[in-house]
Design an enzyme around this catalytic site. Structure first.
Site, mmCIF file in Angstrom:
data_model
loop_
_atom_site.group_PDB
_atom_site.id
_atom_site.type_symbol
_atom_site.label_atom_id
_atom_site.label_comp_id
_atom_site.label_asym_id
_atom_site.label_seq_id
_atom_site.Cartn_x
_atom_site.Cartn_y
_atom_site.Cartn_z
ATOM 1 N N ASP A 280 0.811 -1.217 0.000
ATOM 2 C CA ASP A 280 0.000 0.000 0.000
ATOM 3 C C ASP A 280 0.848 1.272 0.000
ATOM 4 O OD1 ASP A 280 -2.058 -1.781 0.235
ATOM 5 O OD2 ASP A 280 -2.917 -0.901 2.049
ATOM 6 N N HIS B 152 3.730 -2.396 3.056
ATOM 7 C CA HIS B 152 3.746 -1.036 2.510
ATOM 8 C C HIS B 152 5.040 -0.782 1.748
ATOM 9 C CE1 HIS B 152 0.825 -0.899 5.817
ATOM 10 N NE2 HIS B 152 0.261 0.111 5.172
#
Length: 280
Positions: free
Chosen positions: A100, A245
């Site tokens: 992400d 991430h």
């Protein structure tokens, strides 16, 4: 008028008609020999008629069947869900790796390099402002066969926003993804995992399925490379969706962890792939 006078007038009319006919025949013969035809004089239209006009440029456009000027097809509209998808259905030891907040010019290329080394595809939920700033990285994701999903434009808490602002965050991101990735995203992930009715509705309107996660590496807390590896390896199971991430802060631990757990998962028989429209 006497009979002789009538005959004289009739002969004069016949002679005039013959002269006109002869002139027309001579003109026709001249055209047959290659003489250019005379341009007919421009005259005003007859009363009660509509004058013809030249076609406008738009009349010469290609037929839509060739693709020119054809309207964009409406996106496939998935069902409006009341909760996000958490795992992948199917057989075998299959897992999804998702990243992400990117793309980031420092960390994303390193993650892409590692995935390419092991020929593994992943899913990247990008923020629109990051995709706009680094379009070449999104293009590389497409070239490497990864899936690019929608993670809003500025990563806000959607449940605190009005309907119109939520739509703007999601719609702008879908547009930039289509521009640099080549097609509109089919998957959406709400920042912070914050979902509500408007988010599900708008996601479906934009042709996207809501995908959350099963295993959270919590790498955004920078707990240490070893801790990230342990969390992912302990959570590994068929159908699992792993959250990591590639932006939003220092992601060097996330990069180093991937280099360790990725080959281990492959050696354990896991197939790491991307989502398809087979979630339920």
């Amino acid at each position: 008028m006497t009979k002789d006078q009538l005959l004289t007038r009739r002969r004069a009319l016949l002679a005039g008609a013959a002269a006109v006919t002869a002139a027309g025949t001579a003109g026709a013969l001249a055209l047959g020999r290659g003489a250019p035809p005379a341009r007919p004089p421009v005259s005003a239209p007859a009363p009660g008629t509509v004058p013809s006009r030249p076609l406008k440029p738009s009349a010469y456009r290609l037929d839509p069947l060739t693709g020119y000027g054809a309207p964009r097809p409406a996106p496939h509209r998935p069902p409006v869900r009341s909760e996000p998808l958490l795992s992948m259905t199917g057989r075998g030891r299959t897992m999804l790796l998702t990243f992400d907040d990117g793309p980031h010019p420092r960390y994303t290329p390193q993650i892409l390099d590692t995935l390419a080394e092991y020929e593994v595809r992943a899913t990247f939920f990008v923020c629109g402002e990051m995709a706009e700033a680094h379009p070449a990285l999104v293009a590389r994701m497409a070239e490497d066969g990864h899936i690019v999903g929608n993670h809003t434009w500025t990563h806000p808490l959607l449940t605190s926003l009005r309907h119109g602002r939520i739509r703007s965050e999601m719609e702008r991101t879908s547009e930039i993804v289509e521009k640099v990735y080549g097609k509109r995203p089919q998957w959406f992930r709400a920042p912070y995992g914050a979902w509500n009715r408007s988010v599900f509705q708008l996601g479906a309107d934009l042709g996207m399925e809501p995908l959350a996660w099963t295993v959270d590496s919590l790498d955004w807390t920078t707990p240490g490379t070893g801790t990230i590896i342990e969390r992912i390896e302990k959570g590994a199971a068929p159908g699992v969706v792993v959250l990591s991430h590639d932006a939003g802060g220092d992601r060097s631990q996330s990069v180093d962890a991937l280099r360790s757990y990725l080959p281990r998962l492959l050696d354990s028989g896991y197939h790491l792939t991307v989502p398809r429209r087979q979630f339920t």
